[in-house]
Design a protein around this motif. Structure first.
Motif, short mmCIF file in Angstrom:
data_model
loop_
_atom_site.label_atom_id
_atom_site.label_comp_id
_atom_site.label_asym_id
_atom_site.label_seq_id
_atom_site.Cartn_x
_atom_site.Cartn_y
_atom_site.Cartn_z
N UNK A 39 0.25 7.78 -9.55
CA UNK A 39 1.44 8.60 -9.81
C UNK A 39 2.32 8.60 -8.56
N UNK A 40 1.70 8.85 -7.42
CA UNK A 40 2.42 8.87 -6.15
C UNK A 40 3.04 7.50 -5.85
N UNK A 41 2.30 6.44 -6.10
CA UNK A 41 2.77 5.08 -5.80
C UNK A 41 3.86 4.58 -6.74
N UNK A 42 4.05 5.22 -7.88
CA UNK A 42 5.11 4.81 -8.81
C UNK A 42 6.50 5.19 -8.30
N UNK A 43 6.58 6.18 -7.45
CA UNK A 43 7.88 6.70 -7.03
C UNK A 43 8.70 5.78 -6.13
N UNK A 44 8.12 5.14 -5.11
CA UNK A 44 8.95 4.33 -4.21
C UNK A 44 9.79 3.27 -4.92
N UNK A 45 9.24 2.60 -5.92
CA UNK A 45 10.01 1.58 -6.65
C UNK A 45 11.19 2.17 -7.39
N UNK A 46 10.99 3.33 -7.99
CA UNK A 46 12.10 3.98 -8.70
C UNK A 46 13.16 4.46 -7.71
N UNK A 47 12.73 4.99 -6.58
CA UNK A 47 13.68 5.46 -5.56
C UNK A 47 14.50 4.29 -5.03
N UNK A 48 13.85 3.16 -4.76
CA UNK A 48 14.59 1.96 -4.32
C UNK A 48 15.63 1.56 -5.36
N UNK A 49 15.21 1.56 -6.63
CA UNK A 49 16.13 1.20 -7.70
C UNK A 49 17.32 2.15 -7.74
N UNK A 50 17.09 3.44 -7.58
CA UNK A 50 18.19 4.42 -7.60
C UNK A 50 19.18 4.16 -6.47
N UNK A 51 18.67 3.97 -5.26
CA UNK A 51 19.58 3.76 -4.13
C UNK A 51 20.27 2.41 -4.20
N UNK A 52 19.61 1.40 -4.74
CA UNK A 52 20.20 0.07 -4.85
C UNK A 52 21.31 0.03 -5.89
N UNK A 53 21.20 0.85 -6.93
CA UNK A 53 22.15 0.82 -8.04
C UNK A 53 22.83 2.17 -8.25
N UNK A 54 23.12 2.86 -7.16
CA UNK A 54 23.65 4.23 -7.23
C UNK A 54 24.85 4.35 -8.17
N UNK A 55 25.85 3.55 -7.94
CA UNK A 55 27.12 3.69 -8.69
C UNK A 55 26.91 3.49 -10.19
N UNK A 56 26.22 2.42 -10.56
CA UNK A 56 26.06 2.14 -11.99
C UNK A 56 25.12 3.13 -12.67
N UNK A 57 24.15 3.70 -11.92
CA UNK A 57 23.21 4.66 -12.51
C UNK A 57 23.73 6.09 -12.50
N UNK A 58 24.71 6.38 -11.65
CA UNK A 58 25.21 7.74 -11.54
C UNK A 58 24.37 8.61 -10.62
N UNK A 80 24.56 14.60 -16.68
CA UNK A 80 23.33 14.67 -17.46
C UNK A 80 23.11 13.38 -18.22
N UNK A 81 24.19 12.79 -18.74
CA UNK A 81 24.07 11.51 -19.45
C UNK A 81 23.47 10.43 -18.55
N UNK A 82 23.90 10.38 -17.29
CA UNK A 82 23.36 9.39 -16.36
C UNK A 82 21.86 9.62 -16.11
N UNK A 83 21.48 10.86 -15.89
CA UNK A 83 20.07 11.18 -15.66
C UNK A 83 19.22 10.82 -16.88
N UNK A 84 19.68 11.21 -18.06
CA UNK A 84 18.92 10.92 -19.28
C UNK A 84 18.85 9.42 -19.56
N UNK A 85 19.90 8.69 -19.23
CA UNK A 85 19.88 7.24 -19.40
C UNK A 85 18.83 6.63 -18.48
N UNK A 86 18.75 7.12 -17.25
CA UNK A 86 17.73 6.60 -16.34
C UNK A 86 16.32 6.91 -16.85
N UNK A 87 16.15 8.07 -17.45
CA UNK A 87 14.83 8.43 -18.00
C UNK A 87 14.40 7.44 -19.07
#
Length: 159
Positions: A39-58, A80-87
């Protein structure tokens, strides 16, 4: 390396609707590494993805905290739409599927999240002699002026 400290008093503009998303995990059984470490190890990849694609992900920004048993991330999103889309994105759905397969109903690790929609004009922030932090990192930091000197004035202001 230390972050640059901005001397003086700063606030943020409050002209945009934003979403604050708090997410984290709690290790309930410390010796059950095989349950909580994935569970802990799943987060770094998602965080990298968020910072790499900030504008398009919201995604705007985030802060992280690590305690003995509990982690927390405070994330700032454009909507909220951006957050739910990422989910519903592939990386998140894969992590969620893996969590359910590896942890399931086992109580060795807990997860949580809270979501808050903040309307423009209904939030304020203050920073004194700080690096860009929290909303001040997610939004445009501006100097505190005489008309923005108190929390009440900052809540009234839409810069």
């Amino acid at each position: 390396m230390a972050k640059q400290v901005f001397s003086g008093r700063y606030t943020t503009e409050n002209t945009e609707d934003i979403v604050v998303f708090i997410i984290g995990m709690r290790v309930n059984k410390r010796l059950a590494f095989h349950k909580w470490l994935p569970v802990f190890n799943a987060m770094p990849g998602m965080i990298r993805e968020l910072y790499t694609n900030k504008e398009e992900l919201g995604f705007l920004s985030m802060e992280s905290y690590f305690g003995l048993r509990t982690t927390v991330m405070i994330q700032y999103w454009r909507s909220m739409d951006d957050l739910l889309a990422y989910a519903k994105s592939e990386k998140h759905l894969t992590a969620w599927k893996n969590f359910n397969q590896k942890v399931g109903k086992n109580d060795a690790v807990g997860i949580y999240h809270e979501t808050y929609q903040l309307k423009s004009g209904n939030y304020e922030a203050f920073y004194g002699n700080m690096p860009h932090y929290g909303l001040g990192k997610a939004l445009n930091p501006i100097p505190v002026t005489a008309k923005l000197n108190s929390a009440r004035e900052r809540l009234k202001s839409k810069s």
